[in-house]
Design a protein around this motif. Structure first.
Motif, PDB file in Angstrom:
ATOM      1  N   ALA A 107      29.943  21.279  91.446  1.00 49.80           N
ATOM      2  CA  ALA A 107      29.698  22.245  92.522  1.00 49.80           C
ATOM      3  C   ALA A 107      28.300  22.830  92.396  1.00 49.80           C
ATOM      4  N   GLU A 108      27.681  23.020  93.537  1.00 49.02           N
ATOM      5  CA  GLU A 108      26.328  23.578  93.534  1.00 49.02           C
ATOM      6  C   GLU A 108      26.366  25.030  93.065  1.00 49.02           C
ATOM      7  N   VAL A 109      25.395  25.392  92.246  1.00 47.37           N
ATOM      8  CA  VAL A 109      25.339  26.754  91.721  1.00 47.37           C
ATOM      9  C   VAL A 109      24.832  27.697  92.822  1.00 47.37           C
ATOM     10  N   ASP A 110      25.538  28.789  93.000  1.00 49.34           N
ATOM     11  CA  ASP A 110      25.107  29.798  93.967  1.00 49.34           C
ATOM     12  C   ASP A 110      24.214  30.803  93.239  1.00 49.34           C
ATOM     13  N   HIS A 111      22.949  30.774  93.581  1.00 55.99           N
ATOM     14  CA  HIS A 111      21.998  31.619  92.852  1.00 55.99           C
ATOM     15  C   HIS A 111      21.795  32.999  93.463  1.00 55.99           C
ATOM     16  N   THR A 112      22.531  33.308  94.540  1.00 59.56           N
ATOM     17  CA  THR A 112      22.290  34.624  95.132  1.00 59.56           C
ATOM     18  C   THR A 112      22.711  35.730  94.188  1.00 59.56           C
ATOM     19  N   MET A 113      21.860  36.730  94.138  1.00 60.30           N
ATOM     20  CA  MET A 113      22.012  37.830  93.209  1.00 60.30           C
ATOM     21  C   MET A 113      22.005  39.090  94.074  1.00 60.30           C
ATOM     22  N   ARG A 114      23.144  39.746  94.119  1.00 59.72           N
ATOM     23  CA  ARG A 114      23.247  40.933  94.970  1.00 59.72           C
ATOM     24  C   ARG A 114      23.060  42.132  94.076  1.00 59.72           C
ATOM     25  N   VAL A 126      17.938  39.395  96.796  1.00 65.00           N
ATOM     26  CA  VAL A 126      18.717  40.517  96.254  1.00 65.00           C
ATOM     27  C   VAL A 126      19.765  41.051  97.213  1.00 65.00           C
ATOM     28  N   GLU A 163      26.712  34.211  89.877  1.00 60.83           N
ATOM     29  CA  GLU A 163      27.523  33.042  89.554  1.00 60.83           C
ATOM     30  C   GLU A 163      27.030  32.274  88.328  1.00 60.83           C
TER      31      GLU A 163
END
Lengths: 179, 179
Positions: A83-90, B32, B92
DNA sequence: CTTCCTCGTGTCCCTAGGTACATGTCCTGT
DNA sequence: ACAGGACATGTACCTAGGGACACGAGGAAG
């Protein structure tokens, strides 16, 4: 989908109940992936329906421990490998930083000091875990080795953020020389 | 609620349309705080109803530019100064790291190298922005100074994560000596 | 003149996340 | 004997996020 794999990953270490998993989520995974018990119980139901986990044992007070199935183990492994890594960082503290110019110098100074303290405290907390692990307090199983790697990320990220807050406070107090 | 204040913060810099805000979100705030246009248009509607923004001008192709009101400006300022900061970080890649022990050494090596490259590339990208700002390419307004601070956070956090991935790969290849 | 791209606004719907509510059990200390 | 806390599971509901769908206008290049 990450909650699903988070649960499967934890269950790969051994059987656990919804209650156990809730606590492990808030103690261990909490800072990188929060999950509350209602979501966890619901997801456990779905995982059972999908045959990725099954009930391992019943205990007192209606306790139900779940066990991961072969299919479940295969599913986490596939997720990890493919699975592709989700790099979004909230990260709300960083969103706020875009709007620092709307704050008064006093407010900003206050805010940065508090943020710096918070991040530094988190870094120290993870540092403590890391040292305990390096002393072998949790054994040397593959699981604890992974945990050690995750903890290292915590130390580094929180140190970076603490350093950033300090730098921001410094940059605010000592503005760059204008040409 | 953060989307709401993100929009107000951007509008505090000057009037903008939903389309403008969507692009600024994906270009600037994206890493972000991701936000897609359906959410943005909906929130702009709510902000108008609440009197925190108002229509500034109509343009070609049905374009509507919004302007922040006094109440809106007061609302962002209150948020920045008084609302509690939400420190939860949903990441993630770090969740995955707890389950590295489920991967084969080859898969893990691959994964870590790709992650390291990704984080390093992001760090370089923010570094480039930072340098451009320091050369004064975007002026010296308070807004660009805040942007500079935010960019610094990006550089530091992504460098920390790149360093972590490299360290993890090293720790994997050279495991600690057993007593 | 037409084609294509960017601009531009919006709805619909499903899933995920989070809070509040509801309920009951076992154990420990007083 | 009983009170309080930790254990334990679940439902209900509201909000936030994200993808898919839908439509149309203006401008630039061929």
């Amino acid at each position: 989908m990450s909650l699903r794999y988070g649960l499967l990953g934890l269950l790969a270490e051994g059987p656990a109940s919804g209650y156990d998993l809730t606590r492990r989520f808030e103690e261990v995974l909490g800072p990188v992936w929060p999950a509350q018990h209602p979501k966890i119980y619901a997801e456990l139901g779905r995982l059972t329906t999908d045959g990725l986990i099954e009930v391992d044992s019943y205990g007192p007070r209606g306790r139900k421990a779940y066990r991961i199935t072969e299919d479940g183990l295969a599913a986490v492994r596939t997720w990890l490998a493919e699975a592709e890594v989700d790099h979004t960082m909230r990260l709300e503290p960083l969103l706020r930083s875009f709007f620092f110019w709307l704050m008064t110098p006093e407010q900003l100074g206050d805010h940065l000091v508090r943020e710096q303290e918070f991040f530094a405290a988190m870094a120290r907390r993870y540092q403590t875990y890391a040292e305990a692990k390096d002393r072998g307090e949790y054994g040397h199983s593959p699981q604890t080795q992974s945990m050690r790697v995750a903890v290292e990320a915590g130390v580094r990220v929180y140190e970076a953020l603490a350093g950033w807050a300090e730098w921001a406070e410094w940059a605010r107090t000592v503005p760059p020389a204008k040409p």
